[in-house]
Design an enzyme around this catalytic site. Structure first.
Site, PDB file in Angstrom:
ATOM      1  N   LYS A   1       0.748  -1.131   0.039  1.00 60.39           N
ATOM      2  CA  LYS A   1      -0.059   0.003  -0.029  1.00 60.39           C
ATOM      3  C   LYS A   1       0.753   1.276  -0.241  1.00 60.39           C
ATOM      4  O   LYS A   1       0.738   2.264   0.842  1.00 60.39           O
ATOM      5  CB  LYS A   1      -0.830  -0.167   0.934  1.00 60.39           C
ATOM      6  CG  LYS A   1      -1.942  -1.081   1.252  1.00 60.39           C
ATOM      7  CD  LYS A   1      -2.928  -0.867   2.085  1.00 60.39           C
ATOM      8  CE  LYS A   1      -4.097  -2.240   1.927  1.00 60.39           C
ATOM      9  NZ  LYS A   1      -3.649  -3.488   2.429  1.00 60.39           N
TER      10      LYS A   1
HETATM   11  O1  LIG Z   1      -5.201  -4.032  -0.244  1.00 63.71           O
HETATM   12  C1  LIG Z   1      -5.686  -5.062   0.547  1.00 63.71           C
HETATM   13  O2  LIG Z   1      -5.260  -6.068   0.346  1.00 63.71           O
HETATM   14  C2  LIG Z   1      -6.808  -4.802   1.500  1.00 63.71           C
HETATM   15  C3  LIG Z   1      -7.522  -3.580   1.249  1.00 63.71           C
HETATM   16  C4  LIG Z   1      -8.647  -3.680   1.731  1.00 63.71           C
HETATM   17  O3  LIG Z   1      -9.674  -2.765   1.400  1.00 63.71           O
HETATM   18  N1  LIG Z   1      -9.055  -4.479   2.922  1.00 63.71           N
HETATM   19  C5  LIG Z   1      -8.035  -5.498   3.286  1.00 63.71           C
HETATM   20  O4  LIG Z   1      -8.473  -6.120   4.319  1.00 63.71           O
HETATM   21  N2  LIG Z   1      -6.928  -5.631   2.254  1.00 63.71           N
HETATM   22  C6  LIG Z   1      -5.886  -6.585   2.871  1.00 63.71           C
HETATM   23  O5  LIG Z   1      -6.450  -7.910   2.691  1.00 63.71           O
HETATM   24  C7  LIG Z   1      -6.129  -8.919   3.847  1.00 63.71           C
HETATM   25  C8  LIG Z   1      -7.435  -9.427   4.507  1.00 63.71           C
HETATM   26  O6  LIG Z   1      -7.099 -10.205   5.451  1.00 63.71           O
HETATM   27  P1  LIG Z   1      -8.211 -11.116   5.949  1.00 63.71           P
HETATM   28  O7  LIG Z   1      -9.407 -10.288   6.695  1.00 63.71           O
HETATM   29  O8  LIG Z   1      -7.395 -11.908   6.953  1.00 63.71           O
HETATM   30  O9  LIG Z   1      -8.738 -12.036   4.941  1.00 63.71           O
HETATM   31  C9  LIG Z   1      -5.160  -7.976   4.901  1.00 63.71           C
HETATM   32  O10 LIG Z   1      -3.833  -8.212   4.348  1.00 63.71           O
HETATM   33  C10 LIG Z   1      -5.613  -6.380   4.519  1.00 63.71           C
HETATM   34  O11 LIG Z   1      -4.265  -5.750   4.545  1.00 63.71           O
END
Ligand SMILES: O=C(O)c1cc(=O)[nH]c(=O)n1[C@@H]1O[C@H](COP(=O)(O)O)[C@@H](O)[C@H]1O
Length: 280
Positions: A99
């Site tokens: 990011k």
């Molecule tokens: O850019 C991302 O990957 C991201 C964007 C977003 O809007 N929301 C989000 O949860 N993420 C990322 O996606 C992953 C979600 O993880 P879980 O919630 O464990 O499935 C994490 O690495 C977050 O940093």
């Protein structure tokens, strides 16, 4: 396929061959503990290696979350480098979730850290933040085009706090999120089978029919599993654009480790649910 084949082309081929699931590599301290690992470099290394070895032949994309490696300093970054190299060597695309977002020469330096093939952290794609202005991402857009890499721009994020910025309405009546999507549609114009410039759009957001998600590029959809969204939500959230969705699951898969067959089964279950929901 040559490494300069554009990311969008390589991603579409991987999605067609393996289904669109992206598994996150997020070594949270709590996950390391639940795997019976210490929250240290050895634990980080074992965790990341296990995920790559378990799933590299099965998923289209891995998304390592850089923060969980950086928290260990330079030795953590060295593990991240090896994780990226191992995953790419095994034939899985790597989307580096760092990011990044800055201006001018600093943005150019971030871009070269992740998108220059000579960099030890070179990845197939990178998440970037456009909230210093979309134009500030230009050095990353240019380097991605040159190196056949991709970008995923935060447009409508999965977290509730995102709305404060992304749903704010500009003088022309468009929201900031919609403006980011429009920039991406421009980047991807004319690309086939799809462009290399993706948007991050949370699977948690409910009906998005007021947004034009038709950007001719991939839509990374985090939020499935731990954040409460399910594969079955995808058609209602993404509508006609569902065929370009790359659903991300991190904790929902990772919590099944360290057993390799349990990780493989969990990832396969999500992949099957996604296929059933979107017909991929
Ligand atoms: O850019 C991302 O990957 C991201 C964007 C977003 O809007 N929301 C989000 O949860 N993420 C990322 O996606 C992953 C979600 O993880 P879980 O919630 O464990 O499935 C994490 O690495 C977050 O940093």
């Amino acid at each position: 396929m040559s490494p300069v084949t554009p990311f969008g082309t390589r991603l579409r081929a991987a999605m067609d061959a393996r289904g669109p699931l992206c598994v996150g590599i997020d070594p949270h301290a709590a996950l390391l503990a639940s795997w019976g690992l210490d929250d240290d470099i050895a634990g980080l290394e074992r965790f990341s290696r296990t995920v790559v070895e378990a799933l590299a032949d099965q998923v289209a994309v891995f998304k390592p979350q850089a923060a969980f490696f950086e928290r260990f300093g330079s030795r953590g970054v060295a593990v991240l480098e090896r994780t990226v190299a191992d995953a790419r060597a095994a034939g899985t695309l790597v989307l580096m979730d760092a990011k990044r977002g800055d201006i001018g020469s600093t943005m150019a330096a971030y871009a070269s850290a992740f998108l220059d093939p000579a960099s030890p952290l070179f990845s197939d794609a990178l998440t970037v933040s456009p909230y210093l202005g979309y134009g500030s991402l230009k050095p990353a857009v240019e380097l991605a085009r040159e190196s056949g890499a991709g970008l995923f721009v935060l447009a409508l994020t999965s977290n509730p706090e995102g709305a404060e910025v992304q749903r704010a309405v500009r003088e022309d009546g468009r929201t900031i999120g919609a403006t980011m999507l429009a920039h991406l549609a421009e980047e991807n114009a004319g690309a086939a089978p799809m462009g290399s410039f993706g948007a991050v759009v949370g699977a948690t957001l409910g009906d998005l029919s007021s947004f034009d998600l038709d950007i001719n590029g991939p839509l990374l959809a985090p939020g499935i599993g731990a954040q409460g969204a399910t594969a079955a939500d995808l058609p209602a959230v993404f509508g006609k654009a569902v065929g370009n969705v790359v659903p991300n699951v991190s904790r929902g898969v990772l919590k099944h480790g360290p057993d390799v067959s349990a990780l493989r089964d969990a990832s396969r279950r999500f992949a099957d649910e996604i296929r059933a929901a979107v017909g991929a």
